[in-house]
Structure formats: C-alpha cells, structure tokens
Design a protein around this motif. Sequence first.
Motif, PDB file in Angstrom:
ATOM      1  N   ASN A  75       0.822  -1.215   0.000  1.00 33.75           N
ATOM      2  CA  ASN A  75       0.000   0.000   0.000  1.00 33.75           C
ATOM      3  C   ASN A  75       0.857   1.266   0.000  1.00 33.75           C
ATOM      4  O   ASN A  75       0.584   2.229   0.733  1.00 33.75           O
ATOM      5  N   ALA A  76       1.906   1.253  -0.820  1.00 32.79           N
ATOM      6  CA  ALA A  76       2.798   2.404  -0.890  1.00 32.79           C
ATOM      7  C   ALA A  76       2.089   3.598  -1.536  1.00 32.79           C
ATOM      8  O   ALA A  76       1.229   3.438  -2.412  1.00 32.79           O
ATOM      9  N   ASP A  77       2.462   4.800  -1.100  1.00 28.20           N
ATOM     10  CA  ASP A  77       1.895   6.026  -1.655  1.00 28.20           C
ATOM     11  C   ASP A  77       2.658   6.487  -2.885  1.00 28.20           C
ATOM     12  O   ASP A  77       2.116   7.245  -3.703  1.00 28.20           O
ATOM     13  N   CYS A  78       3.924   6.085  -3.008  1.00 27.54           N
ATOM     14  CA  CYS A  78       4.748   6.505  -4.128  1.00 27.54           C
ATOM     15  C   CYS A  78       5.924   5.544  -4.268  1.00 27.54           C
ATOM     16  O   CYS A  78       6.122   4.662  -3.423  1.00 27.54           O
ATOM     17  N   ILE A  79       6.688   5.726  -5.340  1.00 21.33           N
ATOM     18  CA  ILE A  79       7.858   4.874  -5.611  1.00 21.33           C
ATOM     19  C   ILE A  79       9.038   5.765  -5.961  1.00 21.33           C
ATOM     20  O   ILE A  79       8.896   6.732  -6.716  1.00 21.33           O
ATOM     21  N   ILE A  80      10.199   5.431  -5.413  1.00 18.08           N
ATOM     22  CA  ILE A  80      11.449   6.040  -5.854  1.00 18.08           C
ATOM     23  C   ILE A  80      12.235   4.957  -6.574  1.00 18.08           C
ATOM     24  O   ILE A  80      12.614   3.951  -5.972  1.00 18.08           O
ATOM     25  N   HIS A  81      12.439   5.150  -7.864  1.00 18.06           N
ATOM     26  CA  HIS A  81      13.094   4.148  -8.709  1.00 18.06           C
ATOM     27  C   HIS A  81      14.555   4.531  -8.899  1.00 18.06           C
ATOM     28  O   HIS A  81      14.869   5.601  -9.411  1.00 18.06           O
ATOM     29  N   PHE A  82      15.466   3.637  -8.498  1.00 18.28           N
ATOM     30  CA  PHE A  82      16.893   3.891  -8.603  1.00 18.28           C
ATOM     31  C   PHE A  82      17.488   3.102  -9.777  1.00 18.28           C
ATOM     32  O   PHE A  82      17.071   1.975 -10.056  1.00 18.28           O
ATOM     33  N   GLY A  83      18.479   3.683 -10.439  1.00 17.53           N
ATOM     34  CA  GLY A  83      19.183   2.985 -11.505  1.00 17.53           C
ATOM     35  C   GLY A  83      18.592   3.245 -12.871  1.00 17.53           C
ATOM     36  O   GLY A  83      17.762   4.140 -13.069  1.00 17.53           O
ATOM     37  N   ARG A  84      19.022   2.439 -13.830  1.00 19.80           N
ATOM     38  CA  ARG A  84      18.573   2.606 -15.222  1.00 19.80           C
ATOM     39  C   ARG A  84      17.071   2.399 -15.334  1.00 19.80           C
ATOM     40  O   ARG A  84      16.489   1.584 -14.641  1.00 19.80           O
ATOM     41  N   SER A  85      16.482   3.134 -16.270  1.00 18.18           N
ATOM     42  CA  SER A  85      15.043   3.046 -16.484  1.00 18.18           C
ATOM     43  C   SER A  85      14.754   3.108 -17.973  1.00 18.18           C
ATOM     44  O   SER A  85      15.467   3.771 -18.738  1.00 18.18           O
ATOM     45  N   CYS A  86      13.692   2.414 -18.380  1.00 18.80           N
ATOM     46  CA  CYS A  86      13.239   2.480 -19.770  1.00 18.80           C
ATOM     47  C   CYS A  86      12.343   3.686 -20.007  1.00 18.80           C
ATOM     48  O   CYS A  86      11.915   3.930 -21.138  1.00 18.80           O
TER      49      CYS A  86
END
Length: 497
Positions: A103-114
């Motif tokens: 039930n996360a409110d947001c995401i912090i994405h680390f590293g390479r991304s498409c």
Amino acid sequence: MSTSTAAFSSDWVGVIQRTVEVENSMKTADTELQDKYEICRCIEFIKSGKYQKVALQFPDHLLVDSVAIATELEKNTGAKLFVLGDTSYGSCCVDEIAAQHVNADCIIHFGRSCLSPTRRLPVLYVFGRQEVDIDHCSSVFNKLIEDTSTHLVVMYDVVYSHIISLLEAKLSHIYSNMVISKFKYENNSTEKDNYNGGTEPNLVTDDIQTFTISGRQVSLSPGKQIADYIILYIGGESLTLTNLMMSLNRCTFFTYDPQTRRGQQETLNINKALMRRYYLIEKAKDARVVGIVAGTLGVADYMNGISRVKQLVKKAGKKSYTFVMGKINIAKMANFMEVDVFVLISCPENSLIDSSEFYKPIVTPFEMEIACNQAREWTGDYVTDFRQLLPGGDNFIEMPSDDVSGNLETDVSLITGGIRRMGEEKDDIAVSSSAIVKRDDVLTVSTVHATSAEYLSSRSWQGLEQRLGETSVSQAIEGQKGIASGYANEKSSSKET
C-alpha cells in the motif's frame, strides 16, 4: 590396474559442499551516498508529497546500498520505507504491483530506467551518476564527425544525464545543427489526468516538430525528419541502444562508451536483424494458437495492448490465451506446448526477446500486427513500443472491416509452402475481459477450448490426477546415490581390474 571412466565427473559430496565465489557489488561509502543517490532530492520529494509509505526500487547490483538509503530517508522524513528487492518483471520498469502489495503512496526508482510511463503511483527517478570525461568525449565525436554542418541528435543512457548540459555547451560550439534529446516521462497525478492514451503525438509548434521515442523528446529543425539526422549516443552496449537502433533503423549511429573511452560507428547489421524478425512474423502467420504474455503490469495501457492483440488474433481466425507468469524463461514457456507462438506485452527495451533457445517463438505486438492486420504492410520500419500501435498512437492502423461476403483471405506460407487462410471464422470462441487478474482469462488445464483440450488429451501426463484404483502398488526400493554425472553404483561398476 584400475581406472575410472568418469573423466569429467567428481565425487558428488565434493560438488555439493563446494564453495562458489560470487562477485558482490561494492558498497558505496557513506560520504558518497548523498551525491550518488540524490538523497536531498528524495527527501524533498517525500516531504512535498506528504507520503507516509514509500517504496524504494533497486536493481540487483544496487541492493547493497538499499539499507543505508532507506535508513537515511526514514530518519529525515519520518515516512515508512519499503525496499522492493526482486522486481516482478524487468528492473528498468517501475514495479507498481510490488509497491501496491505494501500500500505504498509513491515509488522512488533507482538505476537505469526504460522511462515507460506509469499510471497508478507517483514516481521519482534517480538514475545515478556515472562519470564521463567530457573533453575526451567531445574530441572523439569531433574526430568521428568531421563535417560540422551535419545535423546531429545527441542521445544518452540515463546514468549520464547529469553531464548533458556541460556536454551540450562543449559541442554546440562545434556543431551548429546539433540538438540534445530531453527526457519526457509522466510521473505525477497531474500529468496522468491529462493523458488520453496511446503515445504523445509529434507536436508541431512554430515549424519545429517534436519527435518522441522511448521517453526521449527531440525538437527537429523546420522541414527535417528524424531520418535526416545522425545519432550520437553516449553509453555502452545495452537494451536501450538496441531498442533505439531498431526503432531508428534509417539513422546512422555513432557511440561513445565512457567506461572504455572508445567511440565508434555502430555496425550492427540492421537489415539482417530485421530479416530475423520477419521470419518470426511468418511463424506468427502460420500459428493457430497464440499465447499473449503479460511482460509488465506497470507500463501504462498494458491492458489496452493485450486487448488489441486479442482483437487482432481473433479477427485472423486464431485462438488466444493470456498468461501472467512474471519473468519469463525457457522452462516456464515450455509448459504450454499447444501454443504455437507467444506475444510479449512489455516495455520497449524488454520486448525484443531472442527466442532461439525457446521451444516456441516469442514475437512483439508490432510483429503480430503485421501477421494479423491486413491493412499493415512490412516496410522495414520497426516499432518496439506497443503503445504506439493503440488508437491515438503515431503508428496506429485500423483493421479492415469485416468481409460481408464471408470469404477468408488466403496467402502462401514462406516457411511451410502451404496455403493458409486469414480471417475470423464463425465458430471462433472469443474471450473478453476487463481485468487481467480474472481467473477465467488465464490458461489452465481445464480450458474449454477445443484446440487445447485435444492437445491435453494426447499427453501421457496431464497433471496430478489421483487415478484411484488404476495404479498398481509396488514395493519401494532404494534409489541411486550421488549426482547425474556419476552415481555411486555407476562408479563402482565402471572400474576394471
């Protein structure tokens, strides 16, 4: 004299107890965490959004720093942090499904991304900062492209985005017709609400055309198309580079790898690669049963992509099943031998699967479009983003209306040489669904479709049936000891005196 015939085998106890050296990622020093992972920016993102539950997504090689980062963020924000270790699909995609499990409110994405757009949760991208020798990079490109009037587009791996403004200042004095690609992705609720599906159209403002591909936006000169440009790419060999070269196969690519400090013109034989993909299109045309594999549950419009492929397959007179199986591998796909070809709905960077080792081919939605949509022709252009094929997308082509005469289109297979019919038959059974999680829409051994039922009945093993009273009782005996390369009884019997 006694000799052993197991020249390449060893004692099974030694094999099981052997210590395997595993190369671990180096942990980042505490003094470098702030800069490498942009801790202050992450803190500001959490505080400004007043998020209470935050999911942190890391690729495998960055997990070594996850605890230190989570501790630092929790201490400065008071939010509850969750680390997403094993992603559901590719690490380049935002794993909204795993984040929703907590039930996360947001995401912090680390590293390479498409840079594939998301829909459910706000996302902050922290790409990381790989070092680049800007002076050396500039001099290498200057040697590769001597004509300073050449029209150039600079693209780059996301981990080098922090140096692009400095590189632009360096190269702009040399090349007068150079443009820098900018990242364009949707990661907040405001942008989502204004989005109307498909991909962002190519906008024209004051005679300047804006071209968008794989989350990268380029402002082209008046009267110019992307095919008129040479691409300068900063980064090493990767799925990102392959995706860009396949999508922009009419452009010449020059690359500079900051890790090896080498620049070169890419010599990937695009024509050969496209012909291999065309072979897969012929296999898709021959297929009677199509498996639609959900390779993402986070990329925006994935359900529309699945529905589009279902519609294409049905109209071509083929049967289809939908699979949700996480990360695909040979063993998983081999469980469904009744399927003739699989279609992978995934992000652009993970859609080009080399299926040579798989038992059945894996094609992209674009290749299935060519196989089933009679209004689409093979021109050599290639589309890796399935969202461009949806209504509103740049490469959407409506399927032709039904043939009122009821006749089916016929052509000749280039693989088997046989005649095949293309078109929807009256007795075709359609499966419709509004949610991928519905159990009836996923292939099971109890399926009602005749094609799968016939194949299942021909199998010698059809599952864990009890077969009470049908199996004779036999006395249990002791099995073999050791490993397959040399069981204990085989070693003793192979000795000669």
